[in-house]
Design a protein around this motif. Structure first.
Motif, short mmCIF file in Angstrom:
data_model
loop_
_atom_site.label_atom_id
_atom_site.label_comp_id
_atom_site.label_asym_id
_atom_site.label_seq_id
_atom_site.Cartn_x
_atom_site.Cartn_y
_atom_site.Cartn_z
N LEU A 1 9.32 17.22 6.06
CA LEU A 1 8.93 16.46 4.89
C LEU A 1 7.66 15.68 5.21
CD1 LEU A 1 12.40 14.98 3.93
CD2 LEU A 1 11.28 16.97 2.95
N ASP A 2 6.80 15.52 4.21
CA ASP A 2 5.55 14.80 4.39
C ASP A 2 5.74 13.36 3.92
OD1 ASP A 2 2.95 14.05 4.75
OD2 ASP A 2 2.17 15.12 3.00
N PRO A 3 5.64 12.38 4.83
CA PRO A 3 5.85 10.99 4.43
C PRO A 3 4.73 10.43 3.56
CG PRO A 3 5.22 11.11 6.73
CD PRO A 3 5.41 12.51 6.26
N LEU A 4 3.60 11.11 3.52
CA LEU A 4 2.48 10.61 2.72
C LEU A 4 2.59 10.99 1.25
CD1 LEU A 4 -0.41 11.35 5.23
CD2 LEU A 4 0.73 9.18 4.79
N SER A 5 3.51 11.88 0.91
CA SER A 5 3.64 12.30 -0.49
C SER A 5 5.03 11.96 -1.03
CB SER A 5 3.33 13.79 -0.62
OG SER A 5 4.23 14.53 0.16
N LEU A 6 5.44 10.72 -0.84
CA LEU A 6 6.71 10.27 -1.40
C LEU A 6 6.53 9.96 -2.88
CD1 LEU A 6 7.99 7.92 1.43
CD2 LEU A 6 8.73 10.23 0.92
N PRO A 7 7.48 10.12 -3.75
CA PRO A 7 8.88 10.46 -3.52
C PRO A 7 9.07 11.95 -3.26
CG PRO A 7 8.51 10.15 -5.85
CD PRO A 7 7.21 9.84 -5.15
N VAL A 8 10.15 12.25 -2.54
CA VAL A 8 10.48 13.62 -2.20
C VAL A 8 11.95 13.87 -2.55
CG1 VAL A 8 11.05 13.03 0.18
CG2 VAL A 8 10.37 15.33 -0.35
N ARG A 9 12.24 15.08 -2.97
CA ARG A 9 13.60 15.46 -3.35
C ARG A 9 13.93 16.76 -2.64
NH1 ARG A 9 15.39 15.52 -9.51
NH2 ARG A 9 17.54 14.96 -9.09
N PHE A 10 15.07 16.79 -1.92
CA PHE A 10 15.45 17.99 -1.18
C PHE A 10 16.96 18.05 -1.03
CE2 PHE A 10 14.89 14.59 1.81
CZ PHE A 10 15.85 14.78 2.79
N ASP A 11 17.45 19.21 -0.61
CA ASP A 11 18.87 19.41 -0.37
C ASP A 11 19.12 19.38 1.13
OD1 ASP A 11 19.34 19.73 -3.06
OD2 ASP A 11 19.21 21.92 -3.00
N ALA A 12 20.27 18.82 1.51
CA ALA A 12 20.65 18.74 2.92
C ALA A 12 22.11 19.14 3.07
CB ALA A 12 20.42 17.33 3.46
N HIS A 13 22.46 19.52 4.28
CA HIS A 13 23.82 19.94 4.59
C HIS A 13 24.76 18.73 4.61
CE1 HIS A 13 27.00 22.33 6.32
NE2 HIS A 13 27.12 21.45 7.31
N ASP A 14 25.91 18.84 3.95
CA ASP A 14 26.92 17.79 3.93
C ASP A 14 28.29 18.44 4.04
OD1 ASP A 14 28.45 15.55 3.64
OD2 ASP A 14 27.61 14.95 1.70
N VAL A 15 28.98 18.19 5.13
CA VAL A 15 30.26 18.85 5.40
C VAL A 15 31.32 18.47 4.39
CG1 VAL A 15 32.08 19.14 7.13
CG2 VAL A 15 29.72 18.92 7.85
N ARG A 16 31.35 17.20 3.98
CA ARG A 16 32.41 16.71 3.10
C ARG A 16 32.18 17.02 1.63
NH1 ARG A 16 33.46 10.73 5.22
NH2 ARG A 16 32.77 10.43 3.12
N ALA A 17 30.96 17.33 1.22
CA ALA A 17 30.66 17.56 -0.19
C ALA A 17 31.13 18.95 -0.62
CB ALA A 17 29.17 17.43 -0.44
N ASP A 18 31.42 19.08 -1.91
CA ASP A 18 31.77 20.39 -2.46
C ASP A 18 30.55 21.29 -2.35
OD1 ASP A 18 34.15 19.20 -3.07
OD2 ASP A 18 33.84 19.14 -5.24
N GLY A 19 30.72 22.49 -1.85
CA GLY A 19 29.61 23.42 -1.66
C GLY A 19 28.83 23.15 -0.39
N GLY A 20 29.13 22.08 0.32
CA GLY A 20 28.47 21.78 1.58
C GLY A 20 27.04 21.30 1.47
N VAL A 21 26.61 20.88 0.25
CA VAL A 21 25.22 20.48 0.05
C VAL A 21 25.18 19.16 -0.72
CG1 VAL A 21 23.03 21.11 -1.06
CG2 VAL A 21 24.43 22.86 0.00
#
Length: 174
Positions: free
Chosen positions: A21-41
């Motif tokens: 991710l580029d910190p100079l172009s915030l805001p940023v939106r992305f998907d990350a892995h989450d074990v407890r969430a439905d679908g793992g994302v």
């Protein structure tokens, strides 16, 4: 100010090249892995002053809004043959991945840049893995008198004038 998304050239969290991710172009939106969430994302929105985590847990949608000042700092964690930069929170489920790379120079530069942009300290490896202090789960005032009993005046048991020993009770009957 443009928005970064997974389709605008930034690799999503599960891609083969890793997360960058580029910190100079915030805001940023992305998907990350989450074990407890439905679908793992889970979906993460990262702004300069806040982070919004969106996920579905057991069919219930939730959005958690966390201020950047609530995070401890930016930490470096080793994973397999690469290293990952994460935004460390007291609650490990709120920790946010920022960058993954096997190049040490690139990680060091990104670590410094994220720390400067978010005004958070760079945490060493041992500090990042330190567990959070558990909160007390008991009620601190449970042993005290209840509120309605506090209003009542306690009896005076130490006054000898009110105590009668060895006497018979006199009852007046009509």
């Amino acid at each position: 100010m443009g928005r970064q998304t997974a389709t605008s050239g930034i690799n999503p969290a599960g891609s083969s090249r890793g997360l960058r991710l580029d910190p100079l172009s915030l805001p940023v939106r992305f998907d990350a892995h989450d074990v407890r969430a439905d679908g793992g994302v889970r979906q993460i929105e990262l702004h300069r002053e806040r982070v919004v985590l969106r996920r579905v847990l057991h069919g219930m949608r939730m959005a958690i809004n966390v201020r950047i000042s609530d995070f401890h700092g930016v930490a470096l964690r080793g994973i397999d043959d690469a290293q990952m930069l994460v935004l460390v929170h007291r609650d490990p489920s709120l920790t946010v991945p920022l960058c993954t790379s096997s190049d040490n120079e690139e990680i060091a530069a990104a670590w410094q840049m994220w720390s400067d942009i978010l005004s958070l300290p760079q945490l060493p490896k041992e500090k990042a893995r330190e567990p959070a202090v558990r909160r007390r789960r008991h009620n601190a005032i449970r042993a005290r008198r209840p509120k309605f009993l506090v209003r009542r005046r306690a009896g005076d048991l130490l006054n000898p004038a009110n105590t009668h020993h060895g006497e018979r009770e006199i009852i007046a009957r009509n």
